[in-house]
Motif scaffolding. Sequence first.
Motif, PDB file in Angstrom:
ATOM      1  N   GLU A 173       0.836  -1.216   0.000  1.00  0.00           N
ATOM      2  CA  GLU A 173       0.000   0.000   0.000  1.00  0.00           C
ATOM      3  C   GLU A 173       0.867   1.261   0.000  1.00  0.00           C
ATOM      4  O   GLU A 173       0.764   2.071  -0.926  1.00  0.00           O
ATOM      5  CB  GLU A 173      -0.987  -0.033   1.172  1.00  0.00           C
ATOM      6  N   PRO A 174       1.762   1.451   0.984  1.00  0.00           N
ATOM      7  CA  PRO A 174       2.613   2.650   0.879  1.00  0.00           C
ATOM      8  C   PRO A 174       3.507   2.621  -0.365  1.00  0.00           C
ATOM      9  O   PRO A 174       3.700   3.656  -1.016  1.00  0.00           O
ATOM     10  CB  PRO A 174       3.445   2.626   2.168  1.00  0.00           C
ATOM     11  N   LEU A 175       4.022   1.441  -0.718  1.00  0.00           N
ATOM     12  CA  LEU A 175       4.883   1.351  -1.908  1.00  0.00           C
ATOM     13  C   LEU A 175       4.129   1.805  -3.160  1.00  0.00           C
ATOM     14  O   LEU A 175       4.714   2.427  -4.060  1.00  0.00           O
ATOM     15  CB  LEU A 175       5.384  -0.089  -2.079  1.00  0.00           C
ATOM     16  N   SER A 176       2.831   1.538  -3.205  1.00  0.00           N
ATOM     17  CA  SER A 176       2.012   1.933  -4.360  1.00  0.00           C
ATOM     18  C   SER A 176       2.040   3.437  -4.599  1.00  0.00           C
ATOM     19  O   SER A 176       1.949   3.895  -5.740  1.00  0.00           O
ATOM     20  CB  SER A 176       0.563   1.487  -4.153  1.00  0.00           C
ATOM     21  N   VAL A 177       2.154   4.217  -3.518  1.00  0.00           N
ATOM     22  CA  VAL A 177       2.206   5.672  -3.663  1.00  0.00           C
ATOM     23  C   VAL A 177       3.469   6.058  -4.441  1.00  0.00           C
ATOM     24  O   VAL A 177       3.427   6.876  -5.363  1.00  0.00           O
ATOM     25  CB  VAL A 177       2.168   6.368  -2.285  1.00  0.00           C
ATOM     26  N   GLY A 178       4.598   5.442  -4.085  1.00  0.00           N
ATOM     27  CA  GLY A 178       5.851   5.714  -4.788  1.00  0.00           C
ATOM     28  C   GLY A 178       5.806   5.256  -6.239  1.00  0.00           C
ATOM     29  O   GLY A 178       6.271   5.958  -7.150  1.00  0.00           O
ATOM     30  N   VAL A 179       5.224   4.088  -6.474  1.00  0.00           N
ATOM     31  CA  VAL A 179       5.121   3.543  -7.834  1.00  0.00           C
ATOM     32  C   VAL A 179       4.220   4.435  -8.699  1.00  0.00           C
ATOM     33  O   VAL A 179       4.564   4.765  -9.842  1.00  0.00           O
ATOM     34  CB  VAL A 179       4.590   2.088  -7.792  1.00  0.00           C
ATOM     35  N   ARG A 230      -2.900   9.039  -4.053  1.00  0.00           N
ATOM     36  CA  ARG A 230      -2.936   7.589  -3.847  1.00  0.00           C
ATOM     37  C   ARG A 230      -2.292   6.872  -5.034  1.00  0.00           C
ATOM     38  O   ARG A 230      -1.127   7.098  -5.325  1.00  0.00           O
ATOM     39  CB  ARG A 230      -4.375   7.100  -3.580  1.00  0.00           C
ATOM     40  N   TYR A 231      -3.062   6.029  -5.762  1.00  0.00           N
ATOM     41  CA  TYR A 231      -2.480   5.131  -6.770  1.00  0.00           C
ATOM     42  C   TYR A 231      -3.594   4.465  -7.542  1.00  0.00           C
ATOM     43  O   TYR A 231      -4.765   4.516  -7.159  1.00  0.00           O
ATOM     44  CB  TYR A 231      -1.642   4.033  -6.069  1.00  0.00           C
ATOM     45  N   LYS A 232      -3.225   3.833  -8.656  1.00  0.00           N
ATOM     46  CA  LYS A 232      -4.178   3.010  -9.407  1.00  0.00           C
ATOM     47  C   LYS A 232      -3.419   1.887 -10.111  1.00  0.00           C
ATOM     48  O   LYS A 232      -2.325   2.096 -10.633  1.00  0.00           O
ATOM     49  CB  LYS A 232      -4.960   3.850 -10.420  1.00  0.00           C
ATOM     50  N   ASN A 233      -4.007   0.695 -10.068  1.00  0.00           N
ATOM     51  CA  ASN A 233      -3.420  -0.460 -10.772  1.00  0.00           C
ATOM     52  C   ASN A 233      -1.947  -0.676 -10.460  1.00  0.00           C
ATOM     53  O   ASN A 233      -1.138  -0.958 -11.347  1.00  0.00           O
ATOM     54  CB  ASN A 233      -3.594  -0.296 -12.302  1.00  0.00           C
ATOM     55  N   THR A 234      -1.593  -0.555  -9.178  1.00  0.00           N
ATOM     56  CA  THR A 234      -0.178  -0.662  -8.812  1.00  0.00           C
ATOM     57  C   THR A 234       0.192  -1.996  -8.167  1.00  0.00           C
ATOM     58  O   THR A 234       1.363  -2.353  -8.146  1.00  0.00           O
ATOM     59  CB  THR A 234       0.197   0.445  -7.809  1.00  0.00           C
ATOM     60  N   TRP A 235      -0.794  -2.724  -7.615  1.00  0.00           N
ATOM     61  CA  TRP A 235      -0.432  -3.923  -6.841  1.00  0.00           C
ATOM     62  C   TRP A 235       0.335  -4.971  -7.653  1.00  0.00           C
ATOM     63  O   TRP A 235       1.346  -5.485  -7.162  1.00  0.00           O
ATOM     64  CB  TRP A 235      -1.677  -4.532  -6.175  1.00  0.00           C
ATOM     65  N   PRO A 236      -0.079  -5.284  -8.900  1.00  0.00           N
ATOM     66  CA  PRO A 236       0.706  -6.292  -9.647  1.00  0.00           C
ATOM     67  C   PRO A 236       2.175  -5.889  -9.822  1.00  0.00           C
ATOM     68  O   PRO A 236       3.067  -6.725  -9.668  1.00  0.00           O
ATOM     69  CB  PRO A 236      -0.029  -6.372 -10.993  1.00  0.00           C
ATOM     70  N   LEU A 237       2.419  -4.596 -10.107  1.00  0.00           N
ATOM     71  CA  LEU A 237       3.803  -4.147 -10.293  1.00  0.00           C
ATOM     72  C   LEU A 237       4.570  -4.172  -8.968  1.00  0.00           C
ATOM     73  O   LEU A 237       5.730  -4.591  -8.916  1.00  0.00           O
ATOM     74  CB  LEU A 237       3.835  -2.754 -10.912  1.00  0.00           C
ATOM     75  N   CYS A 238       3.920  -3.733  -7.879  1.00  0.00           N
ATOM     76  CA  CYS A 238       4.574  -3.796  -6.557  1.00  0.00           C
ATOM     77  C   CYS A 238       4.992  -5.223  -6.245  1.00  0.00           C
ATOM     78  O   CYS A 238       6.123  -5.474  -5.788  1.00  0.00           O
ATOM     79  CB  CYS A 238       3.639  -3.294  -5.465  1.00  0.00           C
TER      80      CYS A 238
END
Length: 362
Positions: free
Chosen positions: A163-169, A308-316
């Motif tokens: 979740e926090p990593l998604s913000v950076g991605v 926030r983020y969108k569609n980031t979990w697969p890449l994280c």
Amino acid sequence: MGKGGMSHGDAGEEENMAAWLLGVNNLKILPFKLPPLGPHDARIRMKAVGICGSDVHYLKYMRIADFIVKEPMVIGHECAGVVEEVGGEVKHLVPGDRVAIEPGISCWRCNLCKEGRYNLCPEMQFFATPPYHGSLANQIVHPADLCFKLPDNVSLEEGAMCEPLSVGVHACRRANVGPETNVLVMGAGPIGLVTLLSARAFGSPKIVIVDVDDARLSVAKKLGADETVKVSTSENDTAAEVERIKEAMGGDIHICFDCAGFTKTMSTALLATSSGGKVCLVGMGHNEMTVPLTAASIREVDIVGIFRYKNTWPLCLEFLTSGKIDVKPLITHRFGFSQEEVEAAFETSAGGGNAIKVMFNL
């Protein structure tokens, strides 16, 4: 999650408990009745839940900007757990699967959702953003399409860190970070650090990070920052600090991520970023600021908003599986799920000090 109220479960079944925010500095573990499991939902036993700065802010002030806690709310949104039960239409998960959870449920009907920018959905139901309940609980019910199966070599704690990593991605995607972009990061808190890790994974050849705190800068250095610059909070020092930052970069500053979001950090970012570069506002320290916009605009410095983020979990998960990003050093403190430990964990997180990410192991 919806707004399910506090009530007692049926006799004989194990009671689901959650950490409720009841008032300023008032967190209590109380029963949490789950909504029924829909055909596209999963019921998940929480295993790892991280504390975010926003959780601490709600605890201290009962509001963030226009989001006001008006009734008791379950806290927490950085989370991972184990699937206990799935709805009849769920095909990609089975009980026993370990999953990382994306905490925001968008409407999928508005124009923003249809354009794929669902993070901007006006109807967003986001864990622990009033009036919606969060995930610091024994169990939750959540749409299964927002539950991402963890690869075998990724732990539940690392899953919660998505979740926090998604913000950076998301920030790196918005800024188009790549092998030719030097990156400046303002702020070495948890979000500054995940932005640093993301920028490196996206191929940035040189990353400079700036903070007021020596301890945080030494963590950033260990995590791979090429250079660190210590600054003050005084706005009188800005001009001299901009020169030191440029010197540390030793070349063009193509992209700056302001992960603090204060008048001073944003002014520094606009002045330090090279002509034709980008400044991304990631942090939300000040609601309003007075910054040298005209000087930046005549150098065509673009200002990019990040929410926030969108569609980031697969890449994280790809970054974590491949080892391109290691979030484990960010987890500095661990607590169990008792009244005493929940209070201590939030105190630790709010106290700053050497705490980066405080994690609950449920």
